[in-house]
Design a protein around this motif. Sequence first.
Motif, PDB file in Angstrom:
ATOM      1  N   HIS A  68       0.854  -1.195   0.000  1.00 33.95           N
ATOM      2  CA  HIS A  68       0.000   0.000   0.000  1.00 33.95           C
ATOM      3  C   HIS A  68       0.887   1.241   0.000  1.00 33.95           C
ATOM      4  CE1 HIS A  68      -3.751  -2.239   0.924  1.00 33.95           C
ATOM      5  NE2 HIS A  68      -2.920  -3.045   1.568  1.00 33.95           N
ATOM      6  N   LEU A  69       0.641   2.140  -0.932  1.00 30.89           N
ATOM      7  CA  LEU A  69       1.399   3.379  -1.060  1.00 30.89           C
ATOM      8  C   LEU A  69       0.459   4.561  -0.837  1.00 30.89           C
ATOM      9  CD1 LEU A  69       3.533   2.543  -4.245  1.00 30.89           C
ATOM     10  CD2 LEU A  69       4.122   2.159  -1.826  1.00 30.89           C
ATOM     11  N   VAL A  70       0.839   5.449   0.076  1.00 34.16           N
ATOM     12  CA  VAL A  70       0.050   6.650   0.356  1.00 34.16           C
ATOM     13  C   VAL A  70       0.700   7.808  -0.386  1.00 34.16           C
ATOM     14  CG1 VAL A  70      -0.796   8.207   2.148  1.00 34.16           C
ATOM     15  CG2 VAL A  70      -0.664   5.737   2.589  1.00 34.16           C
ATOM     16  N   GLU A  71       0.031   8.281  -1.428  1.00 33.67           N
ATOM     17  CA  GLU A  71       0.619   9.269  -2.339  1.00 33.67           C
ATOM     18  C   GLU A  71      -0.469  10.180  -2.893  1.00 33.67           C
ATOM     19  OE1 GLU A  71       2.657  11.655  -3.808  1.00 33.67           O
ATOM     20  OE2 GLU A  71       4.010   9.958  -3.439  1.00 33.67           O
ATOM     21  N   ALA A  72      -0.265  11.499  -2.764  1.00 35.21           N
ATOM     22  CA  ALA A  72      -1.243  12.469  -3.258  1.00 35.21           C
ATOM     23  C   ALA A  72      -0.964  12.910  -4.695  1.00 35.21           C
ATOM     24  CB  ALA A  72      -1.259  13.691  -2.339  1.00 35.21           C
ATOM     25  N   SER A  73       0.269  12.751  -5.171  1.00 35.39           N
ATOM     26  CA  SER A  73       0.661  13.296  -6.473  1.00 35.39           C
ATOM     27  C   SER A  73       0.383  12.320  -7.613  1.00 35.39           C
ATOM     28  CB  SER A  73       2.155  13.629  -6.471  1.00 35.39           C
ATOM     29  OG  SER A  73       2.636  13.828  -7.786  1.00 35.39           O
ATOM     30  N   PRO A  74      -0.452  12.689  -8.582  1.00 36.31           N
ATOM     31  CA  PRO A  74      -0.663  11.822  -9.750  1.00 36.31           C
ATOM     32  C   PRO A  74       0.615  11.565 -10.526  1.00 36.31           C
ATOM     33  CG  PRO A  74      -2.321  13.575  -9.658  1.00 36.31           C
ATOM     34  CD  PRO A  74      -1.272  13.906  -8.645  1.00 36.31           C
TER      35      PRO A  74
ATOM     36  N   ALA B 267       4.073   3.295 -10.124  1.00 34.06           N
ATOM     37  CA  ALA B 267       3.452   2.147 -10.797  1.00 34.06           C
ATOM     38  C   ALA B 267       4.446   1.415 -11.698  1.00 34.06           C
ATOM     39  CB  ALA B 267       2.253   2.613 -11.607  1.00 34.06           C
ATOM     40  N   LYS B 268       5.455   2.134 -12.197  1.00 35.96           N
ATOM     41  CA  LYS B 268       6.474   1.494 -13.032  1.00 35.96           C
ATOM     42  C   LYS B 268       7.338   0.538 -12.206  1.00 35.96           C
ATOM     43  CE  LYS B 268       6.994   5.648 -15.938  1.00 35.96           C
ATOM     44  NZ  LYS B 268       7.938   6.735 -16.285  1.00 35.96           N
ATOM     45  N   ARG B 269       7.564   0.878 -10.941  1.00 41.77           N
ATOM     46  CA  ARG B 269       8.479   0.106 -10.107  1.00 41.77           C
ATOM     47  C   ARG B 269       7.767  -0.862  -9.165  1.00 41.77           C
ATOM     48  NH1 ARG B 269      10.011   5.082 -11.207  1.00 41.77           N
ATOM     49  NH2 ARG B 269      12.163   5.474 -11.919  1.00 41.77           N
ATOM     50  N   VAL B 270       6.534  -0.513  -8.786  1.00 41.38           N
ATOM     51  CA  VAL B 270       5.769  -1.353  -7.847  1.00 41.38           C
ATOM     52  C   VAL B 270       4.347  -1.520  -8.394  1.00 41.38           C
ATOM     53  CG1 VAL B 270       5.286  -1.773  -5.401  1.00 41.38           C
ATOM     54  CG2 VAL B 270       7.091  -0.158  -6.033  1.00 41.38           C
ATOM     55  N   PRO B 271       4.216  -2.213  -9.523  1.00 46.72           N
ATOM     56  CA  PRO B 271       2.900  -2.283 -10.181  1.00 46.72           C
ATOM     57  C   PRO B 271       1.841  -2.996  -9.355  1.00 46.72           C
ATOM     58  CG  PRO B 271       4.469  -3.790 -11.212  1.00 46.72           C
ATOM     59  CD  PRO B 271       5.250  -2.931 -10.276  1.00 46.72           C
ATOM     60  N   GLN B 272       2.253  -3.823  -8.403  1.00 45.44           N
ATOM     61  CA  GLN B 272       1.285  -4.577  -7.609  1.00 45.44           C
ATOM     62  C   GLN B 272       0.697  -3.770  -6.457  1.00 45.44           C
ATOM     63  OE1 GLN B 272       4.590  -4.704  -7.467  1.00 45.44           O
ATOM     64  NE2 GLN B 272       5.374  -6.132  -5.912  1.00 45.44           N
ATOM     65  N   ALA B 273       1.105  -2.518  -6.298  1.00 47.58           N
ATOM     66  CA  ALA B 273       0.668  -1.717  -5.153  1.00 47.58           C
ATOM     67  C   ALA B 273      -0.781  -1.278  -5.280  1.00 47.58           C
ATOM     68  CB  ALA B 273       1.571  -0.494  -5.001  1.00 47.58           C
ATOM     69  N   GLN B 274      -1.353  -0.966  -4.132  1.00 48.33           N
ATOM     70  CA  GLN B 274      -2.621  -0.252  -4.050  1.00 48.33           C
ATOM     71  C   GLN B 274      -2.311   1.146  -3.534  1.00 48.33           C
ATOM     72  OE1 GLN B 274      -5.827  -2.591  -2.063  1.00 48.33           O
ATOM     73  NE2 GLN B 274      -4.282  -4.229  -1.939  1.00 48.33           N
ATOM     74  N   TRP B 275      -3.018   2.163  -4.076  1.00 48.67           N
ATOM     75  CA  TRP B 275      -2.717   3.547  -3.728  1.00 48.67           C
ATOM     76  C   TRP B 275      -3.813   4.139  -2.850  1.00 48.67           C
ATOM     77  CZ3 TRP B 275      -0.646   1.315  -7.953  1.00 48.67           C
ATOM     78  CH2 TRP B 275       0.698   1.572  -8.213  1.00 48.67           C
ATOM     79  N   HIS B 276      -3.389   5.070  -1.987  1.00 48.59           N
ATOM     80  CA  HIS B 276      -4.304   5.742  -1.066  1.00 48.59           C
ATOM     81  C   HIS B 276      -3.969   7.227  -1.037  1.00 48.59           C
ATOM     82  CE1 HIS B 276      -5.463   1.825   0.835  1.00 48.59           C
ATOM     83  NE2 HIS B 276      -4.255   1.497   0.409  1.00 48.59           N
ATOM     84  N   ASP B 277      -4.998   8.052  -0.882  1.00 51.17           N
ATOM     85  CA  ASP B 277      -4.777   9.494  -0.726  1.00 51.17           C
ATOM     86  C   ASP B 277      -4.268   9.828   0.665  1.00 51.17           C
ATOM     87  OD1 ASP B 277      -5.594  10.131  -3.339  1.00 51.17           O
ATOM     88  OD2 ASP B 277      -7.701  10.191  -2.724  1.00 51.17           O
ATOM     89  N   ASP B 278      -4.686   9.045   1.663  1.00 51.83           N
ATOM     90  CA  ASP B 278      -4.218   9.263   3.037  1.00 51.83           C
ATOM     91  C   ASP B 278      -4.322   7.942   3.790  1.00 51.83           C
ATOM     92  OD1 ASP B 278      -6.920   9.009   4.206  1.00 51.83           O
ATOM     93  OD2 ASP B 278      -7.286  10.951   3.269  1.00 51.83           O
ATOM     94  N   ILE B 279      -3.918   7.947   5.053  1.00 49.17           N
ATOM     95  CA  ILE B 279      -3.813   6.691   5.804  1.00 49.17           C
ATOM     96  C   ILE B 279      -5.166   6.165   6.280  1.00 49.17           C
ATOM     97  CG2 ILE B 279      -1.467   7.198   6.557  1.00 49.17           C
ATOM     98  CD1 ILE B 279      -2.641   7.862   9.335  1.00 49.17           C
ATOM     99  N   THR B 280      -6.218   6.966   6.180  1.00 47.37           N
ATOM    100  CA  THR B 280      -7.505   6.536   6.746  1.00 47.37           C
ATOM    101  C   THR B 280      -8.112   5.354   6.007  1.00 47.37           C
ATOM    102  OG1 THR B 280      -8.723   8.150   5.403  1.00 47.37           O
ATOM    103  CG2 THR B 280      -7.996   8.859   7.599  1.00 47.37           C
ATOM    104  N   SER B 281      -7.680   5.107   4.768  1.00 46.35           N
ATOM    105  CA  SER B 281      -8.251   3.998   3.995  1.00 46.35           C
ATOM    106  C   SER B 281      -7.369   2.751   4.001  1.00 46.35           C
ATOM    107  CB  SER B 281      -8.515   4.439   2.550  1.00 46.35           C
ATOM    108  OG  SER B 281      -7.314   4.866   1.920  1.00 46.35           O
ATOM    109  N   LEU B 282      -6.311   2.743   4.826  1.00 46.48           N
ATOM    110  CA  LEU B 282      -5.479   1.549   4.915  1.00 46.48           C
ATOM    111  C   LEU B 282      -6.259   0.415   5.581  1.00 46.48           C
ATOM    112  CD1 LEU B 282      -2.074   3.120   6.052  1.00 46.48           C
ATOM    113  CD2 LEU B 282      -2.630   2.180   3.794  1.00 46.48           C
TER     114      LEU B 282
END
Length: 351
Positions: free
Chosen positions: A111-117, A124-139
Amino acid sequence: MTLTQHMLARIAAHGPMSLADYMAEALLHPTLGYYSTRDPLGAEGDFTTAPEISQMFGEMIGLALAQAWLDQGAPAPFALVELGPGRGTLMADILRATARVAGFAEAAQIHLVEASPTLRAEQAKRVPQAQWHDDITSLPDLPLFLVANEFLDALPIRQFHRDDGGWREVMIGGGEATLTAGLSAPAPIALLDHRLKDTKAGDIVEHCPALPGLVQTIAQTIATHRGTALFIDYGDWRSLGDTLQALQNHAPVDPFAAPGTADLTAHVDFEAIAQNAAPARYSRVTPQGVFLERLGITQRAQTLAANLSGPALDAHIAAHRRLTHPSEMGTLFKVIALYPEGAAPPPGLDP
């Protein structure tokens, strides 16, 4: 419209803004903000972080997290989380270093918490299997093994100047075409009452409004589900002095001259992390160089050096020095961990 023009219009309508509001706009405005519009990392960007300096950094972090996972009974599944993952280099190095730890990769949900598109696309190029979150509340509600490297320093701060009448807060106002920093009228500030004992007139204290809630949320997850969190950043035990800085093309610039075009950061108050760590425990704050040496970075550097020569070897030696030497990142950058009651701190750190 430039971000300066946008802010001047806001100030004209609503009055001066706090430094925290200014930083939030400058860094994260959806179309004009610094992180919203560029990849800031590396030689072509404005600054370089430890994972971009050498793979050894991510390898040490990965093995420390894996050992903490093993020490806590190898829970499965678990959330492997990074806050502010940059280009994804650190997480990619963590995953490579832990690939041979039995069961770790299979149990890990990335899980990666990242605000920047822009940065999400790089990740995504380096960790394509990740899930993305805008903040930690959805972990997810899982055991949490988390790293935040140079994440807290980018959270917006408020800044206060002590005087005989209380505290004067830095506020951002504007003229016809430029933004300027000024001071509010003096007033008592309840959240700084505890700093009246160790400050005097003329001193500057910074406060990060988002830090307490962030740390408390992570600490509660770790106390409930187990895990560990590593915070790695530059700063010290207690905030004192003006540490706001703006970087552009690897050089300092005026933080108010052209918002949205430079990176803005401030030193992290590690005492504030410790104060908000309950119900989890926190480790002793440890210099990055000491932490990495305890994890075996010099032995790893020697192994890698055996296959290098010439300029590549010189660059490798310089990278090791930059990460660990007291005059480079070794002392300025520090590490603190959160971990559950009854567990040991992660390797490299003391309780």
